[in-house]
Structure formats: C-alpha cells, structure tokens
Design a protein around this motif. Structure first.
Motif, short mmCIF file in Angstrom:
data_model
loop_
_atom_site.label_atom_id
_atom_site.label_comp_id
_atom_site.label_asym_id
_atom_site.label_seq_id
_atom_site.Cartn_x
_atom_site.Cartn_y
_atom_site.Cartn_z
N THR A 34 9.86 -19.07 -18.62
CA THR A 34 9.57 -17.65 -18.67
C THR A 34 8.45 -17.39 -19.67
O THR A 34 8.36 -18.08 -20.69
CB THR A 34 10.81 -16.85 -19.09
N PRO A 35 7.59 -16.43 -19.41
CA PRO A 35 6.51 -16.15 -20.36
C PRO A 35 7.07 -15.51 -21.63
O PRO A 35 8.18 -14.97 -21.64
CB PRO A 35 5.61 -15.17 -19.61
N ASN A 36 6.28 -15.57 -22.67
CA ASN A 36 6.70 -14.97 -23.93
C ASN A 36 6.82 -13.46 -23.77
O ASN A 36 5.98 -12.83 -23.12
CB ASN A 36 5.70 -15.29 -25.04
N PRO A 37 7.83 -12.85 -24.36
CA PRO A 37 7.97 -11.40 -24.23
C PRO A 37 6.86 -10.67 -24.98
O PRO A 37 6.39 -11.10 -26.03
CB PRO A 37 9.33 -11.11 -24.86
#
Length: 63
Positions: A34-37
């Motif tokens: 998942t990409p960084n928030p």
C-alpha cells in the motif's frame, strides 16, 4: 538410523531451499504494498470551558 547418515544432508537441504525459493518467490513478488498515507490537515477545535472568565482571570492572567 538414517538421520545419522550425513551423506544425504547436503542434497536434502539444497532441495528444500530450492523448493522454498521457487514457491515463495512468486508469492512475495505478487504482494502489493500500500502507498504511504498522505498527511491530512488537522483542524483544532476550540474547547469551551465551563468556567466563568471572571474567575479564570485570577488564575490565568494571560487569558
């Protein structure tokens, strides 16, 4: 006892490592990270104090 015969250990360990490598490599490479928030802007809410401001000026002169 066949466990004490060390002549087959190398072949056994090598085959186990090769099998695990071929089975786990596609599984790990297909994993989607998942990409960084993104940071969300925070809004501070004003706290309503139940105290009367006349009394708080005695204790908090900068208020």
């Amino acid at each position: 006892m066949p466990q004490l015969d060390t002549s087959t250990w190398f072949l056994t360990i090598l085959s186990v490592m090769l099998t695990l490598f071929t089975l786990l490599q596609p599984k790990i490479s297909m994993h989607l990270y998942t990409p960084n928030p993104k940071p969300m802007p925070t809004k501070t809410q004003k706290q309503h104090s139940p105290w009367n401001t006349a009394w708080t000026k005695i204790y908090l002169p900068l208020l």
